[in-house]
Enzyme design. Structure first.
Site, mmCIF file in Angstrom:
data_model
loop_
_atom_site.group_PDB
_atom_site.id
_atom_site.type_symbol
_atom_site.label_atom_id
_atom_site.label_comp_id
_atom_site.label_asym_id
_atom_site.label_seq_id
_atom_site.Cartn_x
_atom_site.Cartn_y
_atom_site.Cartn_z
ATOM 1 N N ASP A 9 0.860 -1.183 0.000
ATOM 2 C CA ASP A 9 0.000 0.000 0.000
ATOM 3 C C ASP A 9 0.894 1.230 0.000
ATOM 4 O OD1 ASP A 9 -2.309 1.655 0.293
ATOM 5 O OD2 ASP A 9 -1.906 1.812 2.433
ATOM 6 N N SER A 10 0.275 2.378 -0.204
ATOM 7 C CA SER A 10 1.019 3.631 -0.124
ATOM 8 C C SER A 10 1.483 3.905 1.308
ATOM 9 C CB SER A 10 0.129 4.781 -0.600
ATOM 10 O OG SER A 10 -1.074 4.781 0.135
ATOM 11 N N TYR A 41 -0.695 8.443 -2.414
ATOM 12 C CA TYR A 41 -0.739 8.110 -3.835
ATOM 13 C C TYR A 41 -1.951 8.769 -4.505
ATOM 14 C CZ TYR A 41 2.725 4.248 -3.648
ATOM 15 O OH TYR A 41 3.861 3.486 -3.539
ATOM 16 N N CYS A 72 -4.052 -1.216 -2.170
ATOM 17 C CA CYS A 72 -4.203 0.234 -2.259
ATOM 18 C C CYS A 72 -5.160 0.462 -3.423
ATOM 19 C CB CYS A 72 -2.845 0.877 -2.540
ATOM 20 S SG CYS A 72 -2.926 2.644 -2.909
ATOM 21 N N ASN A 73 -6.243 1.137 -3.154
ATOM 22 C CA ASN A 73 -7.227 1.338 -4.225
ATOM 23 C C ASN A 73 -6.664 2.193 -5.352
ATOM 24 O OD1 ASN A 73 -10.282 0.478 -3.393
ATOM 25 N ND2 ASN A 73 -8.962 0.796 -1.632
ATOM 26 N N GLU A 151 -5.528 8.883 9.780
ATOM 27 C CA GLU A 151 -4.138 8.761 10.242
ATOM 28 C C GLU A 151 -3.895 9.531 11.535
ATOM 29 O OE1 GLU A 151 -1.173 8.944 7.221
ATOM 30 O OE2 GLU A 151 -2.118 7.249 6.207
ATOM 31 N N CYS A 183 -11.215 3.135 -0.712
ATOM 32 C CA CYS A 183 -9.916 3.603 -0.232
ATOM 33 C C CYS A 183 -9.621 2.806 1.032
ATOM 34 C CB CYS A 183 -9.973 5.101 0.082
ATOM 35 S SG CYS A 183 -8.504 5.725 0.923
ATOM 36 N N HIS A 185 -8.335 3.420 3.792
ATOM 37 C CA HIS A 185 -8.568 4.020 5.109
ATOM 38 C C HIS A 185 -10.045 4.039 5.496
ATOM 39 C CE1 HIS A 185 -4.530 5.378 4.341
ATOM 40 N NE2 HIS A 185 -4.455 6.001 5.497
HETATM 41 N N1 DGL Z 1 -4.051 3.715 0.188
HETATM 42 C C1 DGL Z 1 -4.670 4.748 -0.594
HETATM 43 C C2 DGL Z 1 -5.880 4.183 -1.335
HETATM 44 O O1 DGL Z 1 -6.456 3.182 -0.963
HETATM 45 C C3 DGL Z 1 -5.094 5.930 0.264
HETATM 46 C C4 DGL Z 1 -3.957 6.785 0.749
HETATM 47 C C5 DGL Z 1 -3.205 7.480 -0.374
HETATM 48 O O2 DGL Z 1 -3.718 8.443 -0.976
HETATM 49 O O3 DGL Z 1 -2.108 7.054 -0.641
HETATM 50 O O4 DGL Z 1 -6.278 4.736 -2.319
#
Ligand code: DGL
Length: 267
Positions: A9-10, A41, A72-73, A151, A183, A185
């Site tokens: 993931d990011s 991301y 990570c979406n 976060e 997403c 989160h």
């Molecule tokens: N993990 C990212 C997603 O699921 C969210 C956080 C980011 O913007 O990196 O899209």
């Protein structure tokens, strides 16, 4: 095959996906990478996300993973085609499983999607939903401030309730009956989102369906770990290992005692 699954993931958000894999596939080992130096991301270009994703998959392969989960979406929406084309190991993401789960949940075929600006702009969720049923109506909204709120640990906070109301207000006029939490989160915001949307709207967490797809993929490719295998988990980040540890302790069912730094640009 007892080799680990690579999950990336990011940053920390993908731990909601790792948690689901731990629940559904308890015998599978995992190598988790969080790109904490380059998060977010969601506001970066497709080219950048593809480059980052390639480096991470190269790193995970150097650790001997047998399959990769793009937890990570945004990376799933922007880089899946390239990753699936370029690598021999099976790669799965969040978008396709999320779309399948939403189609199963909806009755009136009015589906809402929330995600980062990158995910929403890509239109990938809508594309898969329409492939599954061309009659579906899709309403989307980027909710960039949800990520920092999670976060910061502001889950049950007035400010989060305000943001939920601001972002999701417009969904009410479209009579959606399912909402994809597109997403990593957002599953942590299930309570404030459900409270605002009401019980008539089903919240769809792609992580749950992604873990199910992973199980199927491992079975099809004869890659499952032995039933009595004791899973081992390793965690790597590109920066801020301490912060990662604090977040991991909030999200995961097991304690994380070691987080290792990686110079990801070298891969
Ligand atoms: N993990 C990212 C997603 O699921 C969210 C956080 C980011 O913007 O990196 O899209």
């Amino acid at each position: 095959m007892n080799a680990p699954i690579g999950v990336f993931d990011s940053g920390v958000g993908g731990l909601t996906v790792a948690r689901e894999i731990m629940r559904q596939l308890p015998e599978e080992s995992m190598i988790y990478f969080g790109d904490t130096a380059r998060v977010p991301y969601g506001t970066k270009s497709k080219e950048t996300i593809i480059r980052y994703s390639r480096q991470i998959v190269n790193f995970l392969l150097s650790k001997g993973v047998k399959a990769v989960v793009v937890a990570c979406n945004t990376a799933s929406a922007l880089a899946m085609t390239e990753l699936q084309r370029e690598y021999v190991v099976p790669v799965i993401g969040m978008v396709q499983p999320g779309a399948v789960a939403a189609m199963r949940a909806t009755k009136n075929k009015n589906i809402g999607i929330i995600g980062t600006p990158g995910t929403i702009k890509s239109g990938q969720y809508g594309k898969y939903l329409r492939q599954l049923d061309p009659k579906v109506t899709v309403v989307t909204k980027a909710c960039p401030l949800f990520v920092p709120l999670v976060e910061e640990g502001l889950i049950d906070d007035r400010i989060t309730e305000d943001m939920v109301s601001r972002y999701l207000r417009e969904f009410r006029q479209y009579h959606i009956d399912s909402l994809i939490l597109g997403c990593t989160h957002y599953p942590l915001l299930i309570n404030p989102i459900q409270n605002f949307m009401g019980d008539q709207v089903t919240l769809v967490n792609p992580a749950y369906e992604a873990a199910k797809s992973l199980k199927q993929l491992l079975e099809e490719n004869d890659l499952c770990a032995e039933k009595d295998h004791t899973a081992k988990y390793e965690y790597y980040v590109s920066d801020m290992a301490d912060q990662f540890l604090t977040f991991a302790d909030r999200v995961l069912p097991c304690r994380v005692d070691k987080v290792q730094p990686v110079k990801i640009e070298n891969y």
